[in-house]
Design a protein around this motif. Structure first.
Motif, short mmCIF file in Angstrom:
data_model
loop_
_atom_site.label_atom_id
_atom_site.label_comp_id
_atom_site.label_asym_id
_atom_site.label_seq_id
_atom_site.Cartn_x
_atom_site.Cartn_y
_atom_site.Cartn_z
N ALA A 29 -6.20 -1.49 23.00
CA ALA A 29 -6.95 -0.32 22.51
C ALA A 29 -6.24 0.36 21.35
O ALA A 29 -6.82 1.22 20.70
CB ALA A 29 -7.16 0.67 23.64
N LEU A 30 -4.98 -0.04 21.07
CA LEU A 30 -4.20 0.62 20.03
C LEU A 30 -4.08 -0.25 18.80
O LEU A 30 -4.10 -1.48 18.87
CB LEU A 30 -2.79 0.95 20.56
N ASN A 31 -3.93 0.41 17.66
CA ASN A 31 -3.62 -0.26 16.40
C ASN A 31 -2.24 0.18 15.95
O ASN A 31 -1.93 1.38 15.94
CB ASN A 31 -4.65 0.08 15.32
N LEU A 32 -1.39 -0.77 15.58
CA LEU A 32 -0.05 -0.49 15.06
C LEU A 32 -0.07 -0.80 13.56
O LEU A 32 -0.52 -1.86 13.15
CB LEU A 32 0.99 -1.35 15.76
N ARG A 33 0.45 0.14 12.75
CA ARG A 33 0.37 -0.03 11.31
C ARG A 33 1.66 0.38 10.64
O ARG A 33 2.29 1.37 11.04
CB ARG A 33 -0.79 0.79 10.74
N ALA A 34 2.07 -0.38 9.64
CA ALA A 34 3.22 -0.05 8.80
C ALA A 34 2.72 0.07 7.37
O ALA A 34 2.02 -0.83 6.87
CB ALA A 34 4.30 -1.11 8.90
N SER A 35 3.07 1.16 6.69
CA SER A 35 2.61 1.41 5.33
C SER A 35 3.79 1.72 4.42
O SER A 35 4.74 2.41 4.84
CB SER A 35 1.62 2.58 5.29
N VAL A 36 3.73 1.21 3.19
CA VAL A 36 4.76 1.50 2.20
C VAL A 36 4.08 1.92 0.92
O VAL A 36 2.95 1.53 0.63
CB VAL A 36 5.67 0.28 1.93
N THR A 37 4.78 2.75 0.13
CA THR A 37 4.20 3.25 -1.13
C THR A 37 5.25 3.23 -2.22
O THR A 37 6.46 3.14 -1.97
CB THR A 37 3.70 4.69 -0.98
N GLY A 38 4.78 3.30 -3.44
CA GLY A 38 5.63 3.54 -4.61
C GLY A 38 6.76 2.55 -4.78
O GLY A 38 6.56 1.34 -4.85
N ASP A 39 8.02 3.07 -4.86
CA ASP A 39 9.19 2.26 -5.18
C ASP A 39 9.44 1.15 -4.18
O ASP A 39 10.05 0.13 -4.51
CB ASP A 39 10.44 3.14 -5.26
N THR A 40 8.99 1.31 -2.95
CA THR A 40 9.22 0.29 -1.94
C THR A 40 8.54 -1.02 -2.33
O THR A 40 9.00 -2.11 -2.01
CB THR A 40 8.68 0.76 -0.57
N LEU A 41 7.40 -0.91 -3.05
CA LEU A 41 6.67 -2.11 -3.47
C LEU A 41 7.12 -2.61 -4.83
O LEU A 41 7.15 -3.81 -5.07
CB LEU A 41 5.17 -1.81 -3.51
N THR A 42 7.47 -1.70 -5.73
CA THR A 42 7.71 -2.10 -7.11
C THR A 42 9.16 -2.42 -7.42
O THR A 42 9.43 -3.13 -8.37
CB THR A 42 7.24 -0.98 -8.06
N ASN A 43 10.11 -1.91 -6.62
CA ASN A 43 11.52 -2.16 -6.88
C ASN A 43 12.14 -2.93 -5.73
O ASN A 43 11.47 -3.64 -5.00
CB ASN A 43 12.25 -0.83 -7.12
#
Length: 212
Positions: free
Chosen positions: A26-40
């Motif tokens: 019944a649960l959703n587990l999610r990890a999100s990254v933004t900005g410098d984490t993706l580009t550097n």
């Protein structure tokens, strides 16, 4: 497992957001990254971990800020009309917000956003005018300002939307459309009418969703 990627680009900078979601019953587990984490260089900066039960609750933990944000959703009926509301609390920022939407009928709804810390309140009325056109005036009691947005869905499912914010005097127009591969694109043009040189700002945004 689902993955999504969002990229935003304009003349001054670019930004990106990526997420991975796993279903655990019944649960959703999610990890999100933004900005410098993706580009550097890969790091834990701007990493957020989430646990959600759709329609009931959502818990986010922002690693760099060490902040936990709770969201609880519920729905009740008022005079046989659905009232949906969301309670949001951010621990580190000590910020609490209550959002509520009352569906009067299929073409009319009223939304209210209330911030407990500053005791500010924003009310928005959504009017479906038929022919795929929606008009949304709103008023912010915190700074005594009003906004207006008008959107129209086109024959192919694309949406064109115009907006004006009286507090910032920004006039905007955006166009959203779906891509054949399952993604979507959005192009936004805005101009600040308060500036002496009214130079339009253009932003392009792409969103892609994948099943893995």
């Amino acid at each position: 497992m689902k993955a999504s990627f969002r990229g935003s680009y304009d003349a001054d900078n670019s930004d990106a957001t990526g997420s991975l979601a796993f279903n655990a019953g019944a649960l959703n587990l999610r990890a999100s990254v933004t900005g410098d984490t993706l580009t550097n260089t890969p790091s834990l900066n701007n990493l957020t971990l989430s646990v959600e039960n759709p329609g009931l609750f959502n818990i986010d933990y922002n690693l760099p800020k060490k902040d936990v944000k709770f969201q609880f959703m519920n729905s009740v009926r008022v005079n046989d009309k659905p009232l949906n509301f969301t309670y949001t609390h951010s621990v580190a920022e000590n910020r609490t917000v209550l959002d509520g939407t009352l569906m009067l009928d299929s073409n009319h709804k009223v939304s209210v956003n209330y911030g407990f810390q500053l005791r500010d309140c924003k009310v928005k009325y959504s009017l479906g005018c038929g022919c795929e056109t929606t008009v949304e005036p709103s008023y912010d009691f915190g700074d005594n300002s009003w906004d207006l947005a008008v959107s129209r869905r086109l024959y192919d499912g694309s949406v064109v939307r115009g907006s004006y914010r009286s507090s910032t005097k920004v006039l905007g127009m955006d166009f959203r459309t779906k891509a054949a591969a399952g993604g979507s694109f959005k192009v936004t043009a805005s101009v600040n009418l308060a500036e002496e040189k009214k130079i339009p700002k253009l932003t392009a945004e792409s969103i892609w969703d994948f099943e893995m």
